[in-house]
Scaffold this motif. Structure first.
Motif, short mmCIF file in Angstrom:
data_model
loop_
_atom_site.label_atom_id
_atom_site.label_comp_id
_atom_site.label_asym_id
_atom_site.label_seq_id
_atom_site.Cartn_x
_atom_site.Cartn_y
_atom_site.Cartn_z
N MET A 1 0.87 -1.17 0.00
CA MET A 1 0.00 0.00 0.00
C MET A 1 0.91 1.22 0.00
SD MET A 1 -3.22 0.85 0.07
CE MET A 1 -4.21 -0.37 0.95
N TYR A 2 0.67 2.12 -0.93
CA TYR A 2 1.50 3.32 -1.04
C TYR A 2 0.75 4.51 -0.48
CZ TYR A 2 5.03 0.95 -3.81
OH TYR A 2 6.03 0.11 -4.20
N TYR A 3 1.43 5.26 0.39
CA TYR A 3 0.84 6.39 1.07
C TYR A 3 1.56 7.68 0.72
CZ TYR A 3 -1.26 2.86 4.11
OH TYR A 3 -1.96 1.78 4.61
N CYS A 4 0.78 8.71 0.54
CA CYS A 4 1.30 10.06 0.38
C CYS A 4 1.42 10.70 1.75
CB CYS A 4 0.33 10.85 -0.50
SG CYS A 4 0.77 12.56 -0.78
N ALA A 5 2.47 11.50 1.94
CA ALA A 5 2.69 12.16 3.22
C ALA A 5 3.03 13.62 3.02
CB ALA A 5 3.82 11.46 3.98
N ALA A 6 2.65 14.44 3.99
CA ALA A 6 2.96 15.88 3.98
C ALA A 6 3.09 16.35 5.43
CB ALA A 6 1.88 16.66 3.25
N GLY A 7 3.40 17.62 5.60
CA GLY A 7 3.50 18.15 6.94
C GLY A 7 4.73 17.67 7.68
N ALA A 8 5.85 17.58 6.96
CA ALA A 8 7.07 17.09 7.60
C ALA A 8 7.64 18.12 8.56
CB ALA A 8 8.10 16.75 6.53
N ASN A 9 8.33 17.63 9.56
CA ASN A 9 9.05 18.49 10.50
C ASN A 9 10.04 19.35 9.72
OD1 ASN A 9 11.07 19.42 12.38
ND2 ASN A 9 10.28 17.92 13.84
N ALA A 10 9.91 20.67 9.84
CA ALA A 10 10.72 21.58 9.02
C ALA A 10 12.20 21.51 9.37
CB ALA A 10 10.21 23.01 9.18
N ALA A 11 12.53 20.96 10.52
CA ALA A 11 13.93 20.88 10.93
C ALA A 11 14.63 19.65 10.37
CB ALA A 11 14.02 20.87 12.45
N VAL A 12 13.89 18.80 9.70
CA VAL A 12 14.45 17.55 9.19
C VAL A 12 14.70 17.67 7.70
CG1 VAL A 12 14.05 15.07 8.95
CG2 VAL A 12 13.23 16.28 10.98
N HIS A 13 15.86 17.16 7.26
CA HIS A 13 16.22 17.28 5.86
C HIS A 13 16.85 15.99 5.36
CE1 HIS A 13 15.53 21.59 6.17
NE2 HIS A 13 16.20 21.55 7.31
N GLY A 14 16.98 15.90 4.06
CA GLY A 14 17.72 14.81 3.44
C GLY A 14 17.11 13.45 3.70
N ARG A 15 17.97 12.46 3.87
CA ARG A 15 17.51 11.08 3.99
C ARG A 15 16.73 10.82 5.28
NH1 ARG A 15 19.01 7.86 0.22
NH2 ARG A 15 18.56 5.99 1.47
N SER A 16 16.86 11.70 6.24
CA SER A 16 16.07 11.54 7.47
C SER A 16 14.58 11.65 7.18
CB SER A 16 16.48 12.59 8.51
OG SER A 16 17.81 12.38 8.94
N LEU A 17 14.24 12.32 6.11
CA LEU A 17 12.82 12.45 5.75
C LEU A 17 12.21 11.12 5.31
CD1 LEU A 17 12.87 15.86 3.89
CD2 LEU A 17 11.59 15.34 5.97
N LEU A 18 13.02 10.13 5.06
CA LEU A 18 12.49 8.81 4.72
C LEU A 18 11.97 8.06 5.96
CD1 LEU A 18 15.15 7.68 2.09
CD2 LEU A 18 12.79 8.38 1.66
N GLU A 19 12.10 8.66 7.12
CA GLU A 19 11.58 8.06 8.35
C GLU A 19 10.17 8.59 8.59
OE1 GLU A 19 14.35 8.45 11.63
OE2 GLU A 19 15.98 8.66 10.18
N GLN A 20 9.20 7.74 8.76
CA GLN A 20 7.81 8.16 8.86
C GLN A 20 7.53 9.02 10.10
OE1 GLN A 20 4.76 5.30 9.78
NE2 GLN A 20 6.25 3.77 10.48
#
Length: 124
Positions: free
Chosen positions: A90-109
């Motif tokens: 199941m593929y999910y779209c995500a938004a509203g990421a923590n603005a302090a997080v960048h790069g590959r760390s954003l691959l963490e849910q």
């Protein structure tokens, strides 16, 4: 806030699909959006992210096969080529990421606040 995915389906190995995600209800353009997936019995994992400037991040299993893009800051796409059975999820779209997080760390849910309902991709 609403995220609506579309474009899932069933394909044979080696086939392609294109997923879309439309975001609504945000006061301004969301800075970053992404795609995650969850296979039966497994944890949700990051697939790809894209930020306001178009910078992208990909999980290693999909590099070279998947492409994330956006045509504005409210709609993103995931072009999936050379699909394999292990891409079934199941593929999910995500938004509203923590603005302090960048790069590959954003691959963490854990860094994401808003989620769509998901669209099923089956490769067999």
């Amino acid at each position: 806030v609403q995220l609506v995915e579309s474009g899932g389906g069933s394909v044979q190995p080696g086939g392609s699909l294109r997923l879309s995600c439309a975001a609504s209800g945000y006061a301004s353009s969301t800075k970053c959006m992404g795609w995650f997936r969850q296979a039966p019995g497994k944890d949700r994992e990051g697939v790809a992210t894209i930020d306001y400037g178009g910078r992208t991040t990909y999980a290693d299993p999909v590099k070279g096969r998947f492409t994330i893009s956006h045509d504005n800051q409210r709609t993103i796409y995931l072009q999936m080529n050379s699909l394999q059975p292990e891409d079934t999820a199941m593929y999910y779209c995500a938004a509203g990421a923590n603005a302090a997080v960048h790069g590959r760390s954003l691959l963490e849910q854990r860094w994401w606040n808003d989620w769509g309902q998901g669209t099923q991709v089956t490769v067999s």
